[in-house]
Enzyme design. Sequence first.
Site, mmCIF file in Angstrom:
data_model
loop_
_atom_site.group_PDB
_atom_site.id
_atom_site.type_symbol
_atom_site.label_atom_id
_atom_site.label_comp_id
_atom_site.label_asym_id
_atom_site.label_seq_id
_atom_site.Cartn_x
_atom_site.Cartn_y
_atom_site.Cartn_z
ATOM 1 N N HIS A 52 0.832 -1.218 0.000
ATOM 2 C CA HIS A 52 0.000 0.000 0.000
ATOM 3 C C HIS A 52 0.864 1.265 0.000
ATOM 4 O O HIS A 52 0.517 2.272 0.617
ATOM 5 C CB HIS A 52 -0.968 0.011 1.189
ATOM 6 N N ASN A 125 -10.173 -3.557 1.615
ATOM 7 C CA ASN A 125 -9.782 -3.482 0.209
ATOM 8 C C ASN A 125 -11.016 -3.238 -0.652
ATOM 9 O O ASN A 125 -12.132 -3.140 -0.144
ATOM 10 C CB ASN A 125 -9.096 -4.793 -0.236
#
Length: 483
Positions: A52, A125
């Site tokens: 990320h 997500n």
Amino acid sequence: MSILTTSFGQPVPDNQNSLSAGPRGPLLLQDFHLIEKLAHFNRERIPERVVHAKGAGAYGSFRVTRNVTGWTKAAFLSSVGKETPVFLRFSTVGGEKGSADAERDPRGFALKFYTEEGNYDLVGNNTPVFFLRDPLKFPDFIHTQKRNPATNLKDPIAMWDFFSLSPETMHQLTILFSDRGTPRSYRHMDGFGSHTFSWINAANERFWVKYHFKTRQGIENFTAEQAVTMGGIDPDHATRDLYASIEDGDFPAWTVSVQIMPEAEAEAYRINPFDLTKVWPHADYPLIEIGELVLNRNPENFFAETEQAAFSPASVVPGISFSPDKMLQGRLFAYADAHRYRLGGNYAQIPVNKPQGCPVHNHQRDGAMRTDGNGGGRPNYEPNSFGGPAQTGVASEPPLRISGDAAHYDHREDNDDYAQAGALFRLIGAEAQDRLMGNIAGTLAKAPLFIQQRQLKHFLAADPAYGEGVAKRLGLTVSQAAE
């Protein structure tokens, strides 16, 4: 016009010329402004996130639209119409900070609620499932998504070698190589808590829950070709789109829903409700709309806010807690530990991470970058006789019944890794199936034949048409795939 100063407030007389011994002479070490400027510049970069790493964020609010007090006693969910400020960070997962927003990758959907009972982080997500169900394999999986240690290039052989040896990845990789693997923007995708969490009501009853954030902008995705083109034209297209839409007053919004399972039903349910590679069928547990999420303010400084924003699923509030989900259990440790490494032990004091709706009282002291007075002269231990913060039983949870002997259990034993992947394949329709199989074959073709054959067996097990279609695009027959 303000006066330029050093970090400690001394006025800077000259910011154009260093202090030197004569016009051509060497520089002097006493030029403290030069030394401070260079030393700070050398330290401007903190370690990027291992996963990320590249993301964009915005502030907004969450508003309750349904009475949920029968399921949870969380204060920020206590009444219809109640609003809670939030910060949401979107991200790609595998790429570095300089990677393209359009790359085929899951997207992070990390949401921080600034509640009156402390910060609540929902770290999810844009997919309802993940590749793994055991956190022990997470470092191995991420290594296959990163760069080859010898070539420093992305490595499709490593990726497909791991996938083909890990059938539990089938559901998520089917999503990854479908159209949903390349969202058109962060605004045009759904979000999910992905894990199973628990809600606890005022009667101390537990319910298992899954979170869904349905975009009100509509789902829009790139084809593989469009994503490659966009990555070349504007590697930051999703970051730019999010910032511009909010600046223009076109505020992105999501409808927030949950699936709810009474605690007693989990034991006998036909699938493991804590398996992150599985979804709960909506026919069994339909979506219940509970609120709306709107993003309406951009950060003023990207580094201070978006880059230093730190999320952890261990940050919960009374009325919300965890589950036996093994991946969630691993993340409860790993996320906060990653932030302590990147940002320091006092990362919770960084303004974007600091609770806004409640005071903070604890006995933590010292450490780098302590900015809050460090507790003054108050005792830093508990119990004490001088009025320091003490425990409260208010936030206690009902006992969670567990059983079984401690052992390394094989999570693949008696576990169907193919049914939901096959159902998803059949659901998306012929045109999307064609793109899915073409996307897979485009990268699987770079792997050796024995890995292709091993992976094709998984596709065939999910749906014969799935395996046959990928095999055909690889120039193989089904009989060759079965060798």
